[in-house]
Design a protein around this motif. Structure first.
Motif, PDB file in Angstrom:
ATOM      1  N   PRO A 183       0.805  -1.222   0.000  1.00  0.00           N
ATOM      2  CA  PRO A 183       0.000   0.000   0.000  1.00  0.00           C
ATOM      3  C   PRO A 183       0.842   1.278   0.000  1.00  0.00           C
ATOM      4  O   PRO A 183       2.031   1.262   0.354  1.00  0.00           O
ATOM      5  CB  PRO A 183      -0.763  -0.113   1.320  1.00  0.00           C
ATOM      6  CG  PRO A 183       0.150  -0.887   2.208  1.00  0.00           C
ATOM      7  CD  PRO A 183       0.848  -1.879   1.323  1.00  0.00           C
ATOM      8  N   GLU A 215      -0.171   3.974   5.078  1.00  0.00           N
ATOM      9  CA  GLU A 215      -1.601   4.043   5.339  1.00  0.00           C
ATOM     10  C   GLU A 215      -2.003   5.470   5.695  1.00  0.00           C
ATOM     11  O   GLU A 215      -1.212   6.213   6.269  1.00  0.00           O
ATOM     12  CB  GLU A 215      -1.979   3.151   6.541  1.00  0.00           C
ATOM     13  CG  GLU A 215      -1.701   1.681   6.349  1.00  0.00           C
ATOM     14  CD  GLU A 215      -2.104   0.910   7.597  1.00  0.00           C
ATOM     15  OE1 GLU A 215      -3.172   1.185   8.164  1.00  0.00           O
ATOM     16  OE2 GLU A 215      -1.316   0.045   8.019  1.00  0.00           O
ATOM     17  N   TYR A 216      -3.266   5.762   5.444  1.00  0.00           N
ATOM     18  CA  TYR A 216      -3.785   7.093   5.751  1.00  0.00           C
ATOM     19  C   TYR A 216      -3.658   7.438   7.230  1.00  0.00           C
ATOM     20  O   TYR A 216      -3.429   8.593   7.594  1.00  0.00           O
ATOM     21  CB  TYR A 216      -5.249   7.223   5.305  1.00  0.00           C
ATOM     22  CG  TYR A 216      -5.874   8.495   5.804  1.00  0.00           C
ATOM     23  CD1 TYR A 216      -5.582   9.713   5.197  1.00  0.00           C
ATOM     24  CD2 TYR A 216      -6.697   8.501   6.930  1.00  0.00           C
ATOM     25  CE1 TYR A 216      -6.103  10.899   5.683  1.00  0.00           C
ATOM     26  CE2 TYR A 216      -7.221   9.677   7.424  1.00  0.00           C
ATOM     27  CZ  TYR A 216      -6.924  10.872   6.799  1.00  0.00           C
ATOM     28  OH  TYR A 216      -7.428  12.037   7.281  1.00  0.00           O
ATOM     29  N   ARG A 217      -3.784   6.448   8.098  1.00  0.00           N
ATOM     30  CA  ARG A 217      -3.793   6.759   9.539  1.00  0.00           C
ATOM     31  C   ARG A 217      -2.507   7.452   9.984  1.00  0.00           C
ATOM     32  O   ARG A 217      -2.506   8.181  10.966  1.00  0.00           O
ATOM     33  CB  ARG A 217      -4.071   5.516  10.377  1.00  0.00           C
ATOM     34  CG  ARG A 217      -3.025   4.439  10.295  1.00  0.00           C
ATOM     35  CD  ARG A 217      -3.526   3.164  10.986  1.00  0.00           C
ATOM     36  NE  ARG A 217      -2.706   2.040  10.614  1.00  0.00           N
ATOM     37  CZ  ARG A 217      -1.897   1.373  11.456  1.00  0.00           C
ATOM     38  NH1 ARG A 217      -1.805   1.751  12.708  1.00  0.00           N
ATOM     39  NH2 ARG A 217      -1.193   0.356  11.026  1.00  0.00           N
ATOM     40  N   ALA A 243      -3.223  11.095   9.299  1.00  0.00           N
ATOM     41  CA  ALA A 243      -4.452  11.675   9.853  1.00  0.00           C
ATOM     42  C   ALA A 243      -4.183  12.815  10.827  1.00  0.00           C
ATOM     43  O   ALA A 243      -5.004  13.717  10.974  1.00  0.00           O
ATOM     44  CB  ALA A 243      -5.291  10.587  10.527  1.00  0.00           C
ATOM     45  N   ALA A 249      -5.145  17.460   7.270  1.00  0.00           N
ATOM     46  CA  ALA A 249      -5.177  16.163   6.579  1.00  0.00           C
ATOM     47  C   ALA A 249      -6.566  15.831   6.047  1.00  0.00           C
ATOM     48  O   ALA A 249      -6.703  15.281   4.952  1.00  0.00           O
ATOM     49  CB  ALA A 249      -4.694  15.058   7.513  1.00  0.00           C
ATOM     50  N   LEU A 283      -5.850  13.736  -1.504  1.00  0.00           N
ATOM     51  CA  LEU A 283      -5.387  12.392  -1.121  1.00  0.00           C
ATOM     52  C   LEU A 283      -5.508  11.468  -2.311  1.00  0.00           C
ATOM     53  O   LEU A 283      -6.521  11.466  -2.996  1.00  0.00           O
ATOM     54  CB  LEU A 283      -6.313  11.830  -0.043  1.00  0.00           C
ATOM     55  CG  LEU A 283      -6.110  12.205   1.406  1.00  0.00           C
ATOM     56  CD1 LEU A 283      -7.261  11.638   2.217  1.00  0.00           C
ATOM     57  CD2 LEU A 283      -4.799  11.665   1.925  1.00  0.00           C
ATOM     58  N   GLU A 338      -3.937   7.402  -4.073  1.00  0.00           N
ATOM     59  CA  GLU A 338      -3.028   6.258  -4.063  1.00  0.00           C
ATOM     60  C   GLU A 338      -2.144   6.348  -5.292  1.00  0.00           C
ATOM     61  O   GLU A 338      -2.656   6.509  -6.400  1.00  0.00           O
ATOM     62  CB  GLU A 338      -3.830   4.954  -4.162  1.00  0.00           C
ATOM     63  CG  GLU A 338      -4.278   4.417  -2.849  1.00  0.00           C
ATOM     64  CD  GLU A 338      -4.865   3.014  -2.972  1.00  0.00           C
ATOM     65  OE1 GLU A 338      -4.964   2.477  -4.087  1.00  0.00           O
ATOM     66  OE2 GLU A 338      -5.224   2.466  -1.935  1.00  0.00           O
TER      67      GLU A 338
END
Lengths: 304, 229
Positions: A254, A269-271, A274, A279, A284, A286
């Motif tokens: 990812p 990862e997005y987290r 965040a 954010a 955003l 990929e």
């Protein structure tokens, strides 16, 4: 599994706070890579003909004694800043005589990086310890690239940890695994590329080092990598002025990219993104498989 | 009745326990989840009639194994959203990462943005409607269900497909092994129109779609190959 994070400031105000925003990103990726963590930070660029070298002491070493020895070795040594078992050395002129001297005189010192702005720090243990140990929260920098490692292909040691240097002011972090790294390592060693470990990601770094030495631009080197590296990867490459991201054409691993007026960031990862200011409303996306994305200064661009 | 839960303070386990309990309650409850922050396995294993809105971006495996519940994600979804969904509806207002709706047996998965690679991989009866485009290797080994794509499809669409009907309005980069274009009959137009309506895809002309499905060359035994065994 591993975690990758990268953060790039688009303005001086954000540079001032970069470490404060970068540390939680690395921390958030702990469960993707609790074995070891490392980061490259681009800061305090030296001027004129000076260069910086980051050294890692793998055994007991007195940095004070090292300094005395370096001063009398006539290899351009100017000054040293010690960070735990790492040290950033500033040399006058080219780094080659200094690095050759270090490699000859100190079997338990590793050269982690060289360049004008890059410094690399890495250690075994959870990211929280690494963040604490190297004072990530207070870093002021133009950009930084980090990695949390869950080892799958080779041993858990500091030397096996990321980032890996790929040349002056360049480094690589990798999430994935390569399947043709042993053959590639043999080929690259014949071409004079130096390896410290049996790590597959170090081979990817060595491959880029070789391509860049052959005169490729970073983009050309990454394009060649798509053809020559077999395996899974999301790569992030730190450069003097920014960073580049590439996923293999199958794109199992990812990656998320985000951009606002103040920063560009990438993470597994997005987290991990965040907590960055703005954010939730950032652009955003990929990164597409087999496509090279790169940023330099405030100018962002992507090429096929 | 309307309820909220804030993941800035609640744990994932607390969230899922609360939602799973809520899905068993009548009359139907309405839950809003704040500050998902890209967290993993949010709103999974729901088994009953409940409306859940997750306000933000979610990480891996959101709304997995969903049964009967109606889950809406206002942001983007990470890998494996609605994995193995059995029934109900999962709607993503943003984009979905790889393997959205993997192995799902039923229900409706709607992606209002685009989905990346392996969308509907090994789908087993789910309906998936993507308002945007999908990435490579989508509907790989699809066994049953319908996949509708209003935009384009990436490489190797429907590779090694068993059964399942795929409708794509835009370009297909390439078809996978044993996946072929098939005629769009009235029966297909009707089901496509119904799926688009259910998914809220308005202003989309059914006649613009092409249908793809299995040539059934891979999984039927061919007597000509008997000598190979």
């Amino acid at each position: 599994m591993c975690g990758i994070v990268g953060l790039f400031a688009k303005n001086p105000e954000f540079e001032h706070d970069l470490g404060r925003y970068f540390a939680p990103m690395l921390l958030e990726m702990t469960d993707r890579g609790p074995d070891s963590a490392g980061f490259a930070v681009y800061r305090d660029a030296v001027s004129g003909t000076e260069h910086k070298v980051t050294l890692l002491a793998t055994g007991d070493l007195s940095w004070r004694e090292f300094e005395v020895a370096a001063e009398s070795a006539n290899v351009g040594f100017e000054r040293i800043v010690v960070h735990d078992n790492h040290a950033v050395i500033v040399v006058a002129g080219d780094t080659e005589p200094f690095i050759a001297w270090v490699r000859g005189a100190y079997a338990d010192l590793r050269v982690l990086s060289s360049g004008v702005a890059i410094e690399i720090f890495k250690a075994c243990g959870i990211p929280e310890q690494v963040i604490e140990r190297f004072g990530v929260n207070s870093m002021k920098a133009s950009h930084a690239l980090g990695h949390t490692r869950m080892a799958t292909e080779s041993a858990i040691t500091t030397e096996h940890s990321h980032p890996f240097s790929t040349g002056d002011d360049l480094c690589l972090v990798h999430n994935g695994s390569l399947s043709n790294h042993n053959r590639l390592r043999r080929d690259l060693e014949r071409r004079g590329v130096h390896f410290s470990t049996d790590n597959d990601s170090e081979v990817a770094a060595g491959y880029l080092t070789w391509r860049l030495r052959e005169g490729d631009s970073l983009e050309q080197a990454l394009t060649h990598a798509i053809a020559d590296l077999d395996g899974f990867y999301t790569f992030a490459v730190g450069t003097r002025d920014g960073f580049a991201v590439l996923r293999d054409p199958v794109a199992c691993k990812p990656a998320v990219l985000a951009e606002t007026d103040h920063w560009v960031a990438m993470a597994s990862e997005y987290r991990a993104l965040a907590g960055l200011p703005g954010a939730a409303s950032a652009r955003l996306w990929e990164p597409e498989p087999g496509r090279i994305y790169s940023w330099e200064h405030a100018d962002s661009r992507a090429s096929a | 009745m309307s309820h909220t839960i804030d993941l800035a303070t609640a744990t994932t386990r607390e969230l899922n326990s609360a939602l799973q309990a809520a899905s068993k309650v009548t009359p139907k409850q309405n839950w809003t989840v704040h500050n998902p922050g890209g967290g993993h396995t949010l709103a999974v294993g729901l088994d009953g009639d409940v409306d859940v809105t997750i306000d933000g971006h979610v990480g891996y495996y959101c709304a997995g194994m969903n049964q009967r519940a109606n889950v809406t994600i206002t942001g983007n979804a990470g890998p494996g959203v609605a994995e193995n969904m059995m029934s109900g509806q999962v709607r993503i207002k943003g984009n979905a990462s790889q393997y959205a709706g993997a192995t799902a047996h039923g229900g409706l998965l709607v992606v209002e943005g685009s989905a990346s690679s392996r969308c509907g991989i090994s789908m087993k009866g789910v309906d998936i409607v993507v308002h945007g485009s999908i990435g490579h290797m989508s509907a790989f080994m699809a066994q049953s269900g319908r996949l509708v794509v209003c935009g384009d499809a990436g490489d190797a669409l429907g590779d090694s497909i068993y059964e399942a009907r795929i409708y794509v309005r835009g370009e297909v980069a390439s078809l996978g092994a044993d996946c072929v274009e098939q005629p769009l009959e009235q029966i297909h137009r009707d089901e496509l129109a119904q799926l688009l309506t259910n998914a809220g895809a308005v202003g989309v002309d059914v006649g613009d779609f092409r249908r793809y499905g299995s040539a059934r060359e891979l999984y039927h035994f061919k007597v000509d190959n008997a000598h190979a065994y």
